[in-house]
Design a protein around this motif. Structure first.
Motif, mmCIF file in Angstrom:
data_model
loop_
_atom_site.group_PDB
_atom_site.id
_atom_site.type_symbol
_atom_site.label_atom_id
_atom_site.label_comp_id
_atom_site.label_asym_id
_atom_site.label_seq_id
_atom_site.Cartn_x
_atom_site.Cartn_y
_atom_site.Cartn_z
ATOM 1 N N ARG B 360 38.478 27.127 35.948
ATOM 2 C CA ARG B 360 39.818 26.531 35.861
ATOM 3 C C ARG B 360 40.491 26.836 34.523
ATOM 4 N NH1 ARG B 360 39.739 21.091 37.194
ATOM 5 N NH2 ARG B 360 37.831 21.452 38.345
ATOM 6 N N HIS B 361 39.722 27.141 33.485
ATOM 7 C CA HIS B 361 40.359 27.350 32.168
ATOM 8 C C HIS B 361 40.456 28.831 31.816
ATOM 9 C CE1 HIS B 361 40.305 23.079 31.514
ATOM 10 N NE2 HIS B 361 39.023 23.034 31.767
ATOM 11 N N GLY B 362 40.146 29.718 32.762
ATOM 12 C CA GLY B 362 40.303 31.143 32.461
ATOM 13 C C GLY B 362 38.999 31.899 32.645
ATOM 14 N N PHE B 363 38.682 32.773 31.688
ATOM 15 C CA PHE B 363 37.517 33.664 31.800
ATOM 16 C C PHE B 363 36.225 32.872 31.743
ATOM 17 C CE2 PHE B 363 34.880 37.275 31.289
ATOM 18 C CZ PHE B 363 33.937 36.944 30.325
ATOM 19 N N PHE B 364 35.237 33.277 32.550
ATOM 20 C CA PHE B 364 33.911 32.652 32.473
ATOM 21 C C PHE B 364 32.850 33.732 32.718
ATOM 22 C CE2 PHE B 364 31.807 28.571 32.166
ATOM 23 C CZ PHE B 364 30.511 28.869 32.568
ATOM 24 N N GLY B 365 31.849 33.780 31.823
ATOM 25 C CA GLY B 365 30.781 34.767 31.992
ATOM 26 C C GLY B 365 29.431 34.116 31.797
ATOM 27 N N MET B 366 28.462 34.537 32.602
ATOM 28 C CA MET B 366 27.090 34.019 32.452
ATOM 29 C C MET B 366 26.147 35.207 32.481
ATOM 30 S SD MET B 366 25.302 31.174 34.843
ATOM 31 C CE MET B 366 23.532 31.036 35.078
ATOM 32 N N VAL B 367 25.292 35.314 31.457
ATOM 33 C CA VAL B 367 24.463 36.513 31.311
ATOM 34 C C VAL B 367 22.992 36.132 31.224
ATOM 35 C CG1 VAL B 367 24.132 38.645 30.016
ATOM 36 C CG2 VAL B 367 26.367 37.523 29.987
#
Lengths: 32, 428
Positions: B360-367
């Motif tokens: 909901r707040h923009g970019f999200f990444g999980m690595v």
């Protein structure tokens, strides 16, 4: 193994943890 | 000594200029060498070339065949253990690494055929209550580090940083369009020939137009054909491409899910989009939304280390949509805090899977980042992903990419809710 999270959030987002803290799935990491 | 000091005459004479000049040349040369070394670390795109940097023991560890050792470790731990031995062996492992056996499911230790199966154990329902915060922990572990990304630099631990592009990869110009884009070109699907070539009895047009059945998880379901037969035309090159896709080249985008939606899925996803507060992504911000943040927003990061005794499946840290994944075949250094403090670029050298999307707040990444003992990373909604495979790793920074645009056309990605299981780390 390790998991790195990188995310965009409003600048007033705050982490509610500290380095070295043990966490479990579902526990709060941070909030607005 | 006193006599020598007081009586020795002092004789002054001009230094020959050459010595001064040589000194200047030497200083200049040292500066130039230092600058050249820094330059050498930049490749043609101006990206820092990822090298093994750290004290001598890091280089010794780097010389070991870590990937082969990891695969051997995985093979040994996949061997089936005698049933009578399993309770003793797993209890010893639990005692040595601090596992909590009361919360595992199934509780009977004899039901785990190997240590690898025990390592990838599940938890009982309700074993992990989910906090109502907007961001929860994706795994059991220890917070290694966290903070705000300054100037695209992520802090590995205090004082050691690496570039965000090195961690997540950079969109490359002129990327070959993925099969998914061919697959979605409606002009080739409204064609009985296309349907036959692909061994299905309808075209996508008919699916969307008539069927109400939900798609199968792999390939196409076969709903009743609509009354009109579409005009038949000779198979085109795109049909042939879809029928016999070329072997994947490294770095080429593949589509990890070929499930085509039907009307119900589309409606369901629209409601999920509203519920998750995630905008249906029609505007493609590219995978690195990290570059164009919304005003008043910042980029944050956190690093969670999973110890050998921790529960090793990972869950979704929030409600988000995974648009694509980038698999970086890399080394398999240990990622223990001890190593993280010494080996610079650890998380951009190791094998990892960057799951990129938005919340909901923009970019999200999980690595998820692999390590020597856990070199295999599983993602439940990506059956095509294979990690820690045999063969020489390509240069650091190269990746193979899969897009999940077909998982849900409204969300253009794989929707995930809070604490939903996403996958996990396996031994070897």
């Amino acid at each position: 193994s390790t998991i790195v999270l990188v995310f965009e959030a409003p600048s007033d987002f705050e982490f509610t943890v500290h380095a070295g803290q043990k966490v479990k799935v579902g526990e709060r990491l941070g909030d607005l | 000594l006193m006599n020598a000091w007081t009586e020795t005459p002092t004789k002054w004479y001009p230094l020959p200029l050459a010595v001064g000049a040589l000194l200047l040349v030497a200083i200049q040369y040292r500066k130039k060498v230092k600058k050249a070394r820094l330059e050498a670390d930049l490749d043609e795109n101006g990206m820092e070339v990822i090298r093994l940097k750290g004290p001598w023991h890091v280089h010794v560890i780097g010389a070991l065949p870590l990937r082969n050792m990891s695969r051997l470790w995985g093979y040994v731990n996949s061997l089936e253990l005698p049933i009578w031995f399993r309770p003793y062996g797993y209890r010893f492992y639990a005692y040595a690494f601090g596992c909590n056996l009361d919360e595992i499911e199934p509780a009977d230790l004899r039901s785990y055929p190997s240590l690898g199966a025990f390592f990838y154990r599940k938890l009982k329902d309700g074993a992990r209550p989910v906090d109502p915060a907007i961001l929860v922990s994706p795994a059991d572990g220890t917070i290694l580090h966290f903070g705000t990304v300054q100037g695209m630099q992520v802090e590995q631990v205090k004082g050691i940083t690496y570039h965000l592009d090195a961690l997540l990869g950079v969109e490359r110009p002129g990327h070959a369009p993925s099969l998914a884009e061919h697959g979605r070109d409606m002009s080739i699907v409204d064609d009985q020939e296309f349907a036959n070539v692909n061994g299905i009895e309808y075209s996508l047009e008919q699916l969307i137009g008539t069927s109400s059945s939900s798609p199968q998880s792999s390939g196409f379901s076969t709903p009743a054909l609509s009354s009109h037969a579409p005009p038949v035309r000779p198979p085109t090159e795109a049909d042939a491409l879809l029928a016999h896709p070329p072997p994947k080249k490294y770095g080429e985008r593949i589509d990890a899910s070929v499930v085509e939606p039907d009307r119900n899925t589309v409606a369901h996803d629209a409601s999920v989009a509203r519920e998750m507060g995630v905008r249906p992504s029609m505007e493609r911000k590219g995978s690195l939304g990290a570059r164009n943040l919304r005003p008043g927003h910042s980029l944050f990061f956190t690093v969670i280390y999973l110890a050998p005794g921790d529960y090793h499946r990972f869950h979704s840290p929030t409600a988000w949509v995974v648009e694509k994944r980038r698999h970086f075949v890399g080394e398999l250094f240990s990622v223990s805090p001890w190593m993280a403090k010494r080996l610079e670029n650890l998380f951009v050298l190791n094998e990892r899977v960057a799951l990129l999307g938005r919340w909901r707040h923009g970019f999200f990444g999980m690595v998820p980042v692999g390590a020597t003992n856990v070199g295999s990373i599983k993602v439940n909604f990506d059956q095509t992903l294979r990690t820690n495979v045999r063969g020489r790793p390509p240069p650091p920074g190269t990746f193979s990419e899969a897009v999940y645009s077909n998982a849900s056309p409204i969300l253009r990605g794989q929707p995930l809710n809070y604490a939903e299981e996403m996958g996990g780390f396996c031994l070897g």
